[in-house]
Write a protein that holds these residues in place. Sequence first.
Motif, PDB file in Angstrom:
ATOM      1  N   LEU A 176       0.822  -1.213   0.000  1.00 31.28           N
ATOM      2  CA  LEU A 176       0.000   0.000   0.000  1.00 31.28           C
ATOM      3  C   LEU A 176       0.855   1.261   0.000  1.00 31.28           C
ATOM      4  N   SER A 180       0.677   2.713  -4.220  1.00 37.27           N
ATOM      5  CA  SER A 180      -0.453   1.922  -4.699  1.00 37.27           C
ATOM      6  C   SER A 180      -1.631   2.772  -5.159  1.00 37.27           C
ATOM      7  N   TYR A 182      -3.965   4.125  -3.413  1.00 33.29           N
ATOM      8  CA  TYR A 182      -5.208   3.704  -2.766  1.00 33.29           C
ATOM      9  C   TYR A 182      -6.123   4.878  -2.424  1.00 33.29           C
ATOM     10  N   THR A 188     -11.409   2.180  -2.506  1.00 31.28           N
ATOM     11  CA  THR A 188     -10.116   1.594  -2.144  1.00 31.28           C
ATOM     12  C   THR A 188      -9.686   2.046  -0.748  1.00 31.28           C
ATOM     13  N   VAL A 192      -8.540  -0.278   2.590  1.00 35.72           N
ATOM     14  CA  VAL A 192      -7.450  -0.012   3.530  1.00 35.72           C
ATOM     15  C   VAL A 192      -7.968  -0.025   4.962  1.00 35.72           C
ATOM     16  N   TRP A 243     -11.587  -4.105  -4.269  1.00 33.76           N
ATOM     17  CA  TRP A 243     -10.231  -3.739  -4.685  1.00 33.76           C
ATOM     18  C   TRP A 243      -9.936  -4.090  -6.149  1.00 33.76           C
ATOM     19  N   CYS A 247      -9.266  -1.265  -9.252  1.00 31.84           N
ATOM     20  CA  CYS A 247      -7.858  -1.213  -9.668  1.00 31.84           C
ATOM     21  C   CYS A 247      -7.644  -1.780 -11.067  1.00 31.84           C
ATOM     22  N   GLN A 271      -0.778  -2.824  -6.683  1.00 32.01           N
ATOM     23  CA  GLN A 271      -2.197  -3.166  -6.636  1.00 32.01           C
ATOM     24  C   GLN A 271      -2.419  -4.658  -6.842  1.00 32.01           C
TER      25      GLN A 271
END
Length: 301
Positions: A176, A180, A182, A188, A192, A243, A247, A271
């Motif tokens: 992460l 990434s 995120y 996303t 996390v 996710w 992604c 990812q």
Amino acid sequence: MESSGGPYLNTAAMTSPVGIARLLQMVFGCTTFSLVAHQGGFSAAYGTFCMFVWTFCFAVTIFIIACEFTHLHSCLSISWGNFTAAFAMLATLMSVTAAVIYPLYFVQLDCYPIGCEVRDFRIAASVFAGLLFIVYAVEVFLTRAKPGQVTSYMATVSGLLKIVQAFVACIIFGALVNDSQYSKYVATQWCVAVYSFCFVVTVVVVAFSVTGKTALLWFPFERSVVIYTFGAVLLYVSAAVVWPVFCFDSKYGSPRRPGLCAKGRCPWDSQLVIAIFTYVNLLLYVVDLAYSQRIRFVSHL
């Protein structure tokens, strides 16, 4: 003068199968980081991580052997069985990671440009790193809970899985922070939050088990852990769906690795790692939930 108890030293701590495994851990761990420190060499974050693993595991193993041999563990306000089982599983995971990383980044077959002596030291260190992983895995195998056996929670399949779940979460966190992206979508960010919440609660469960304080809680710890595990399964199911969509779907991300993405610094790679280990942890939590129906907590062992 009358004796107040049994012998002062516990020789079985050295001669039992588990004791022999721990002595080999001490020997192989010391040999590994000595070879690296003397001539093999290490650099960057990968090498530093490997040296930390070997020295940390060596130090804790020495502590466990000393406490077992002198009966000092009976003076500690922790659940010794839970502590040793949790550490053995953690050391197994850390040592196998170091045993893979070190040769991958530092070992080469030819002598140029590091020299044949350095190459030989690195190969030898890699061999002993592999042996170190094996003897830690042997301890986990020897101390794991047998069917019908009354033992510490961390020695059960469910307890050992807690360590693996936390370790896998650490891999996810590492990916992460490696660009990434995120924070790009709220969805996303939710993932996390799922990883963070489950990691924290899992660590708390391990901490209460190791300290042996579960009986002091005002709520039924055993039932709460099972309920949490069920909740973690549901949370990871949501992350396992959300996710990959945000992604790798062409509407939000990229279904294929961008051609111009730099190796080692590509958000798509991070990812992908997160997606893979999300499914790994989901499977671990499902197995944990299945096994948690068949165990009973024993905090004082």
